[in-house]
Design an enzyme around this catalytic site. Structure first.
Site, PDB file in Angstrom:
ATOM      1  N   HIS A   1       1.675   1.981  -3.261  1.00 58.08           N
ATOM      2  CA  HIS A   1       1.021   3.134  -3.744  1.00 58.08           C
ATOM      3  C   HIS A   1       1.417   4.360  -3.622  1.00 58.08           C
ATOM      4  CE1 HIS A   1      -2.668   0.233  -3.404  1.00 58.08           C
ATOM      5  NE2 HIS A   1      -1.643  -0.438  -4.106  1.00 58.08           N
TER       6      HIS A   1
ATOM      7  N   ASP B   1       0.889  -1.080   0.050  1.00 55.89           N
ATOM      8  CA  ASP B   1      -0.050   0.007   0.037  1.00 55.89           C
ATOM      9  C   ASP B   1       1.024   1.284   0.157  1.00 55.89           C
ATOM     10  OD1 ASP B   1      -2.091   1.819   0.501  1.00 55.89           O
ATOM     11  OD2 ASP B   1      -3.325   0.182   1.259  1.00 55.89           O
TER      12      ASP B   1
END
Ligand SMILES: *[C@@H]1O[C@H](CO)[C@@H](O)[C@H](O)[C@H]1NC(C)=O
Ligand SMILES: *[C@@H]1O[C@H](CO)[C@@H](O)[C@H](O)[C@H]1NC(C)=O
Ligand SMILES: *[C@@H]1O[C@H](CO)[C@@H](O)[C@H](O)[C@H]1NC(C)=O
Ligand SMILES: *[C@@H]1O[C@H](CO)[C@@H](O)[C@H](O)[C@H]1NC(C)=O
Length: 447
Positions: free
Chosen positions: A270, A247
């Protein structure tokens, strides 16, 4: 003459070191020492004169066999280190300790060092976690003046938590590996943190945080395994670290300000994100964020701000500068329609976003170079795009899969050398009209 002086000072230096190194005084449960001050207190150059006491977790009866639960021993060692003016809690190298969820509580009497050269392991079976204690694994609470350092590892052994949700019995809450709550003057450096069930390193309601030279690792497909997560935390410096997870490498949430991020190597994951802010019509305020001199590669996003529809508040004074991107799907993103489900209703109102600089963002993208989806109610203002040079990562022939820029309801200026050249037309000129100023003034009052 100068040379001689230099020689003399070198000799004096060595003499002082020798004196330091040769003094070892046994003391209580720990060991009062001056010898390792260089090693343990890299930051405090003159700490050779201070009295430091080491508390080795092994001398508190920890088994270090990866099977016996050593958490009570860890807490006991912490309590001693915490009661001592210059306490060092030592987790020695070549030893691995199984630790169940613990709270290491302050305030302590002085500065505490947590020297981790071995490994702390979380329970790998979900069943060995108590259901009433799933928020975090190692929880630092009300701790002021703590340094965590060493060449060791904090291993969340989280793979069982990452499997796709198969039954209703699977728990929604997954533990954060290391959490600092209401803490101040915290340094975390040199260690490796890996495979957390969820977030790796979280600071909330804290102040005065420095993270330096850490490694954070989890597989690309591990869900919600943010690297560093900041919430209601100010005066932060995150630097010289490698972060690759499933993430956000770094996630900045509501209540954060004065955050300086630099020399971060991010990917996979991310990217570096602000938000999602304003979920469920909540208030969110984030300001004075500087992200610079970093590399982001093989990630979904690069530099990103995301807010939910219906939130109240303000994001202001955010700079992303000198970021090298490589094979990033969406290097530059502002999304005021953030939604982590398949569909969210549009609401009236949105967190205002003003004063955001993207400068020297250079490298390759794999889907869309710029995605600015600002809301019609509350447009993004004072956006600055300068020296943005983004080319498709698959080379000139792979260009068919890439998307054109998206720029909606965004006001500001673009300058410098811009690739693709269409960036020049991305932003609307002007301030977004009088109503915008009205709106952002009222948001200013909330924050
Ligand atoms: C932190 O500890 C150092 C060394 O013990 C001390 O000089 C300093 O005042 C402490 N800072 C805070 C904020 O307690
Ligand atoms: C960074 O951390 C590693 C691993 O602990 C250590 O070997 C190295 O010396 C550290 N680098 C600096 C500049 O402190
Ligand atoms: C913007 O944020 C940066 C980084 O935190 C800070 O140094 C600077 O003073 C801020 N500028 C304003 C106008 O507040
Ligand atoms: C919300 O508004 C955006 C921008 O106008 C639009 O693209 C999107 O389809 C809307 N979403 C819904 C669920 O109506």
């Amino acid at each position: 003459h100068k040379k001689e002086m230099k020689h003399l000072s070198v000799i004096i230096c060595h003499l002082v070191m020798f004196l330091c190194v040769s003094t070892i005084i046994p003391f209580g449960d720990g060991r009062k020492f001056h010898n390792n001050c260089q090693k343990y207190h890299k930051n405090y150059k003159d700490s050779c004169t201070s009295t430091t006491t080491i508390f080795n977790i092994l001398s508190f009866g920890a088994k270090a066999n990866r099977v016996s639960d050593d958490s009570k021993k860890l807490v006991a060692t912490w309590k001693m280190a915490c009661k001592t003016p210059e306490g060092v809690l030592q987790v020695p190298s070549s030893h691995k300790f199984l630790i169940k969820p613990v709270t290491l509580q302050g305030p302590c009497v002085g500065h505490v060092t947590l020297q981790i050269d071995g490994a702390l392991l979380a329970p790998s079976k979900i069943g060995s976690w108590s259901k009433s204690n799933l928020f975090q694994w190692i929880n630092f609470k009300w701790v002021h003046n703590l340094t965590i350092q060493g060449s060791g590892t904090i291993d969340g052994q989280g793979s069982n938590w990452w499997a796709p949700v198969k039954s209703k019995h699977v728990l929604d809450i997954k533990p954060t590996a290391l959490r600092f709550y209401a803490s101040e003057d915290i340094i975390v450096r040199d260690i490796t943190i890996k495979n957390s069930p969820q977030v790796h390193l979280k600071f909330d309601n804290s102040r005065g945080v420095k993270v330096d030279n850490v490694t954070i690792l989890a597989p690309e497909n591990s869900p919600n395994t943010d690297g560093i997560h900041l919430q209601n935390t100010r005066d932060v410096e995150l630097m010289h670290s490698d972060i690759g997870t499933g993430d956000d490498c770094i996630s900045i949430q509501t209540g954060c300000s004065n955050v300086h991020i630099h020399h971060i190597n991010c990917g996979p994951g991310h990217g570096i994100s602000l938000g999602g802010l304003g979920k469920d019509k909540s208030i969110a305020c984030v300001s004075d964020i500087l992200v610079e001199n970093s590399n982001i590669q093989n990630t979904l996003y690069g530099a990103r701000i995301k807010t939910w529809q219906g939130g109240i508040g303000l994001v202001k004074n955010v700079t992303f500068s000198n970021i090298q991107v490589e094979n990033v799907h969406f290097p530059i993103v502002i999304n005021q329609y953030y939604c982590d489900r398949s569909l969210c209703q549009n609401q009236t109102g949105s967190i205002a976003i003003k004063g955001v600089i993207f400068t020297k963002i250079i490298g390759t993208y794999s889907t869309q170079p710029i995605h600015l989806a600002c809301s019609s109610d509350v447009p993004c203002t004072d956006i600055d795009l300068s020296d943005i040079q983004l080319k498709p990562s698959r080379g000139p022939l792979g260009g068919s899969q890439v998307q054109q820029l998206l720029c909606s309801n965004s006001y500001g200026t673009s300058t410098g050398s811009l690739i693709p050249s269409s960036i020049k037309y991305c932003l609307n000129k002007g301030g977004g009209g009088g109503s915008v100023h009205q709106v952002s003034r009222s948001y200013d009052e909330v924050c």
